[in-house]
Design a protein around this motif. Structure first.
Motif, PDB file in Angstrom:
ATOM      1  N   ASN A  93       0.809  -1.221   0.000  1.00  0.00           N
ATOM      2  CA  ASN A  93       0.000   0.000   0.000  1.00  0.00           C
ATOM      3  C   ASN A  93       0.838   1.265   0.000  1.00  0.00           C
ATOM      4  N   GLU A  94       2.101   1.149   0.446  1.00  0.00           N
ATOM      5  CA  GLU A  94       2.932   2.346   0.515  1.00  0.00           C
ATOM      6  C   GLU A  94       3.367   2.821  -0.859  1.00  0.00           C
ATOM      7  N   GLY A  95       3.402   1.925  -1.834  1.00  0.00           N
ATOM      8  CA  GLY A  95       3.810   2.319  -3.178  1.00  0.00           C
ATOM      9  C   GLY A  95       3.100   1.476  -4.208  1.00  0.00           C
ATOM     10  N   ALA A  96       2.449   2.108  -5.140  1.00  0.00           N
ATOM     11  CA  ALA A  96       1.709   1.373  -6.167  1.00  0.00           C
ATOM     12  C   ALA A  96       2.673   0.693  -7.120  1.00  0.00           C
ATOM     13  N   ARG A  97       2.270  -0.463  -7.642  1.00  0.00           N
ATOM     14  CA  ARG A  97       3.088  -1.204  -8.572  1.00  0.00           C
ATOM     15  C   ARG A  97       3.208  -0.426  -9.882  1.00  0.00           C
ATOM     16  N   GLN A  98       4.418  -0.414 -10.448  1.00  0.00           N
ATOM     17  CA  GLN A  98       4.647   0.280 -11.699  1.00  0.00           C
ATOM     18  C   GLN A  98       3.852  -0.391 -12.819  1.00  0.00           C
ATOM     19  N   SER A  99       3.005   0.386 -13.498  1.00  0.00           N
ATOM     20  CA  SER A  99       2.231  -0.169 -14.601  1.00  0.00           C
ATOM     21  C   SER A  99       3.125  -0.317 -15.825  1.00  0.00           C
ATOM     22  N   THR A 100       2.892  -1.389 -16.587  1.00  0.00           N
ATOM     23  CA  THR A 100       3.706  -1.649 -17.758  1.00  0.00           C
ATOM     24  C   THR A 100       3.229  -0.807 -18.934  1.00  0.00           C
ATOM     25  N   SER A 101       4.120  -0.626 -19.886  1.00  0.00           N
ATOM     26  CA  SER A 101       3.822   0.130 -21.095  1.00  0.00           C
ATOM     27  C   SER A 101       4.765  -0.354 -22.185  1.00  0.00           C
ATOM     28  N   ASP A 102       4.609   0.187 -23.391  1.00  0.00           N
ATOM     29  CA  ASP A 102       5.521  -0.174 -24.481  1.00  0.00           C
ATOM     30  C   ASP A 102       6.951   0.231 -24.150  1.00  0.00           C
ATOM     31  N   ASP A 103       7.106   1.321 -23.415  1.00  0.00           N
ATOM     32  CA  ASP A 103       8.444   1.790 -23.058  1.00  0.00           C
ATOM     33  C   ASP A 103       9.017   1.016 -21.877  1.00  0.00           C
ATOM     34  N   TRP A 104       8.149   0.497 -21.025  1.00  0.00           N
ATOM     35  CA  TRP A 104       8.596  -0.232 -19.814  1.00  0.00           C
ATOM     36  C   TRP A 104       7.758  -1.504 -19.686  1.00  0.00           C
ATOM     37  N   PRO A 105       8.092  -2.567 -20.470  1.00  0.00           N
ATOM     38  CA  PRO A 105       7.245  -3.768 -20.505  1.00  0.00           C
ATOM     39  C   PRO A 105       7.720  -4.874 -19.574  1.00  0.00           C
ATOM     40  N   PHE A 106       8.178  -4.529 -18.387  1.00  0.00           N
ATOM     41  CA  PHE A 106       8.812  -5.511 -17.510  1.00  0.00           C
ATOM     42  C   PHE A 106       7.820  -5.977 -16.434  1.00  0.00           C
TER      43      PHE A 106
END
Length: 241
Positions: A24-37
């Motif tokens: 809850n302290e930090g939201a998970r990084q959403s993926t994108s074409d630039d960051w597909p990990f």
């Protein structure tokens, strides 16, 4: 089928769908074409990757040192940084072409084929124009890289053929020509071409390992690392014959 109620309990754990627990302290990084990990919890370089970078870097540079020429040997800083930067250019080109045309072996083959053609064209250009000025080609290279960093690829997802395909292809592959001219011109005037080539190979190893920064910066801003390498190569003095 065996009756589950008859199975001994012990350390058995019933199977169930996996659940993703998000801090809850930090939201998970959403993926994108630039960051597909999908395997990374955020913009960071995983610890396992860091350990692999250190191990492979030591082994790679150790092999270069082991097979270096006998006698006095000094690393060629300019060729080293040129090799490191070019590896990042190839990575960005493969990723950008995959987003435009699909991630297939045919697209990857076309990118590498185009890179080789551009390198050949750069060498022929240096042969035909002996008085090539590196300042102009460094300027053209850095301008194209800066545009690729500042303009997101999503900008080119709609429009005509020129806007959707020609311009992003030129931004992805165009820097390779300028980089090839800089390499060919620098290599032609080197006093010790064997040491220059060895330094370039060593730089390629570092550039390949630096690709792991994409999990931290994304593929778009990975070019900032390439720009840094090219600025260092421009600052490093050339050893003329």
């Amino acid at each position: 089928m065996q009756d589950k109620s008859a199975a001994p309990r012990g350390d058995w754990v019933p199977l169930a769908p996996a659940k993703l627990v998000v801090d809850n302290e930090g939201a998970r990084q959403s993926t994108s074409d630039d960051w597909p990990f999908l395997y990374a919890s955020g913009r960071l370089i995983p610890d396992l990757t860091v350990r692999s970078i250190i191990l492979l870097g030591v082994l790679g540079l150790g092999l270069v040192y082991l097979f270096k020429p006998k006698g006095a040997w000094r690393p060629n800083n300019r060729m080293f940084f040129l090799g490191a930067a070019f590896m990042l250019l190839e990575t960005k080109a493969v990723v950008q072409m995959a987003l435009l045309f699909g991630s297939t072996w045919l697209v990857n083959s076309a990118v590498f084929f185009t890179a080789l053609v551009l390198i050949l064209a750069a060498n022929l250009y240096v042969i035909k124009v002996p008085s090539t000025r590196l300042v102009l080609h460094y300027a053209g290279l850095l301008v194209l890289l800066a545009v690729s960093v500042l303009v997101p690829l999503d900008t080119f997802l709609s429009g005509g053929i020129v806007w959707r395909y020609v311009i992003p292809c030129a931004l992805a592959l165009g820097p390779m020509f300028f980089a090839g001219v800089i390499f060919a011109r620098s290599f032609r005037d080197e006093a010790n071409p064997d040491q220059a080539f060895g330094s370039n190979i060593a730089g390629s190893v570092i550039g390949g390992l630096a690709e792991s920064c994409s999990t931290l910066l994304g593929f778009r801003y990975l070019l900032i690392v390439a720009i840094g390498f090219y600025l260092l190569s421009a600052w490093a003095p050339a050893r003329k014959a």
